[in-house]
Design a protein around this motif. Structure first.
Motif, PDB file in Angstrom:
ATOM      1  N   ARG A  85     -92.579  31.476  26.194  1.00  0.00           N
ATOM      2  CA  ARG A  85     -91.614  30.452  25.761  1.00  0.00           C
ATOM      3  C   ARG A  85     -91.811  30.119  24.289  1.00  0.00           C
ATOM      4  N   TRP A  86     -93.070  30.058  23.828  1.00  0.00           N
ATOM      5  CA  TRP A  86     -93.328  29.794  22.406  1.00  0.00           C
ATOM      6  C   TRP A  86     -92.681  30.869  21.539  1.00  0.00           C
ATOM      7  N   TRP A  87     -92.804  32.129  21.934  1.00  0.00           N
ATOM      8  CA  TRP A  87     -92.244  33.233  21.168  1.00  0.00           C
ATOM      9  C   TRP A  87     -90.729  33.102  21.040  1.00  0.00           C
ATOM     10  N   TYR A  88     -90.064  32.775  22.141  1.00  0.00           N
ATOM     11  CA  TYR A  88     -88.613  32.677  22.075  1.00  0.00           C
ATOM     12  C   TYR A  88     -88.154  31.417  21.336  1.00  0.00           C
TER      13      TYR A  88
ATOM     14  N   GLY B 261     -81.470  28.852  23.958  1.00  0.00           N
ATOM     15  CA  GLY B 261     -81.869  28.931  25.354  1.00  0.00           C
ATOM     16  C   GLY B 261     -82.131  30.332  25.870  1.00  0.00           C
ATOM     17  N   VAL B 262     -81.980  31.360  25.034  1.00  0.00           N
ATOM     18  CA  VAL B 262     -82.213  32.745  25.479  1.00  0.00           C
ATOM     19  C   VAL B 262     -83.711  33.001  25.575  1.00  0.00           C
ATOM     20  N   THR B 263     -84.155  33.608  26.665  1.00  0.00           N
ATOM     21  CA  THR B 263     -85.586  33.884  26.858  1.00  0.00           C
ATOM     22  C   THR B 263     -85.842  35.336  27.261  1.00  0.00           C
ATOM     23  N   HIS B 264     -84.939  36.226  26.860  1.00  0.00           N
ATOM     24  CA  HIS B 264     -85.147  37.644  27.141  1.00  0.00           C
ATOM     25  C   HIS B 264     -84.373  38.460  26.113  1.00  0.00           C
ATOM     26  N   GLY B 265     -84.694  39.760  26.047  1.00  0.00           N
ATOM     27  CA  GLY B 265     -83.937  40.649  25.175  1.00  0.00           C
ATOM     28  C   GLY B 265     -84.653  41.064  23.915  1.00  0.00           C
ATOM     29  N   LEU B 266     -85.677  40.308  23.500  1.00  0.00           N
ATOM     30  CA  LEU B 266     -86.424  40.656  22.287  1.00  0.00           C
ATOM     31  C   LEU B 266     -87.905  40.415  22.579  1.00  0.00           C
TER      32      LEU B 266
END
Length: 386
Positions: free
Chosen positions: A294-297, A309-314
């Motif tokens: 979560r910190w990374w996103y 609010g995106v938490t996937h894909g990168l």
């Protein structure tokens, strides 16, 4: 027209002998009265429960798997995560071979086991094959069987894929928006040192050595490596050590984690009766992998690299791929392998040993410079350019 669900059930029945005798799983014969009528969902539940409660060890092969996992933990030193991965494969194998003794298992039986993962990627089937081969090799070495039935099984050839990288402008954008030295230092660990997510979660202040300009990290299997700190990451470390920690209000101490968890807690009510919340920090507590994710996103969102609010894909691991690719170009594959903590150079070669478009562009630049030098020296006449 054939029913796809019925065909899938028939295939599962073929692959799982436990359908013929529920006692192979529950050990007391009190299972379903007609196992042949199990649905796919029930079959999946039986498999999950058998792994969870260890009831797969009621089978003959499962008993041997239990002894192998104990050896793997106590004598080989396998980590809990490795044990979980191995047990997931070997438990499913035990259920598939529930009607056989270990000495009766043939190479074709094991090929049927590996075929349970037939629709998965070649890389997954490689891992499954390696687990199966390792187990039966151990059984042979320990004298439980005469010859390993897995000896003639080859690992499938995995597709060669180019390691995905972060966008070209990701590093400057991330470092520009990260305001606190703690966050910037953590980003440097990812972007300029190539640490894994689990390694980042385990970094404590004591692991940094500002005098020797190094960082000690603990990788898979608690393997330790020391990474030299050079350039901007060293300056950021010194700034971090002299700054107060977010939501803590004091400078870092040796036992503090770099990315410690925080939690919003009730902090009374405001003048109009509204509920107030405060952030409580736990600097001596290791953050969970989910907290680091979560910190990374949050950093990516602040940099405009993902939407709100995106938490996937990168994925965070792209930072490691980017670091390794750049280091390989600059210093060679051996340096990249050492920095990444790979125990086998072939692991590094398999992921980063290929030549990509940037390598070709650099080669053509060098070739053009060489041609220009040849012209200046009069070796290649201008009309010979074609």
């Amino acid at each position: 027209m054939a029913n796809p669900a019925s065909e899938a059930l028939d295939e599962l029945e073929r692959q799982l002998p436990l359908f013929g005798d529920a006692r192979a799983v529950d050990g007391n014969g009190s299972g379903l009265s007609n196992p042949a009528r199990l649905t796919l969902g029930e079959a999946a539940r039986i498999i999950r429960d058998a792994v969870k409660d260890k009831s797969y060890r009621a089978t003959s092969v499962g008993q041997l798997v239990g002894r192998y996992l104990r050896w793997f933990r106590n004598e080989y030193g396998a980590t809990p995560s490795t044990l979980r991965d191995y047990e997931a494969v070997l438990a499913r194998m035990s259920l598939t071979l529930a009607d056989k003794e270990p000495i009766e298992v043939s190479v074709d039986d094991l090929r049927d086991v590996i075929d349970l993962w037939g629709e998965r990627s070649p890389r997954t089937r490689q891992k499954v094959t390696s687990v199966v081969r390792a187990f039966w090799s151990w059984a042979e070495e320990q004298g439980h069987i005469a010859i390993s039935p897995a000896a003639r099984i080859r690992r499938p050839r995995a597709e060669k894929r180019v390691a995905p990288l972060l966008p070209a402008d990701a590093r400057p954008r991330l470092l520009t928006v990260a305001k606190h030295p703690r966050d910037r230092l953590a980003l440097f660990c990812l972007l300029l040192l190539g640490v894994r997510r689990g390694e980042l979660a385990g970094i404590q202040v004591r692991d940094f050595d500002a005098h020797r300009c190094s960082l000690r990290v603990y990788g898979k299997g608690r393997k330790e490596r020391v990474l030299p700190l050079r350039g901007p990451v060293l300056a950021e470390l010194r700034l971090f050590l002299s700054s107060d920690l977010p939501h803590v209000g004091r400078p870092p101490e040796p036992d503090d984690y770099l990315l410690y968890p925080t939690k919003r807690v009730y902090d009374g009510r405001g003048p109009e009766g509204q509920q107030k919340l405060a952030v409580r920090a736990y600097p001596r507590k290791r953050p969970s992998p989910q907290a680091v994710h979560r910190w990374w996103y949050r950093q990516l969102e602040a940099a405009g690299l993902v939407g709100r609010g995106v938490t996937h894909g990168l994925n965070m691991h792209l930072a490691r791929h980017t670091f390794a690719t750049e280091l390989r170009r600059v210093a060679g594959i051996d340096a990249a392998s050492q920095a990444l903590g790979h125990s086998d150079l072939n692991t590094t070669l398999g992921i980063y040993g290929h030549r990509d478009q940037t390598d070709l562009e650099a080669a053509m630049e060098r070739y053009a410079s060489w041609l220009e030098q040849q012209r200046e020296d009069g070796i290649v006449p201008p009309e010979a350019d074609d």
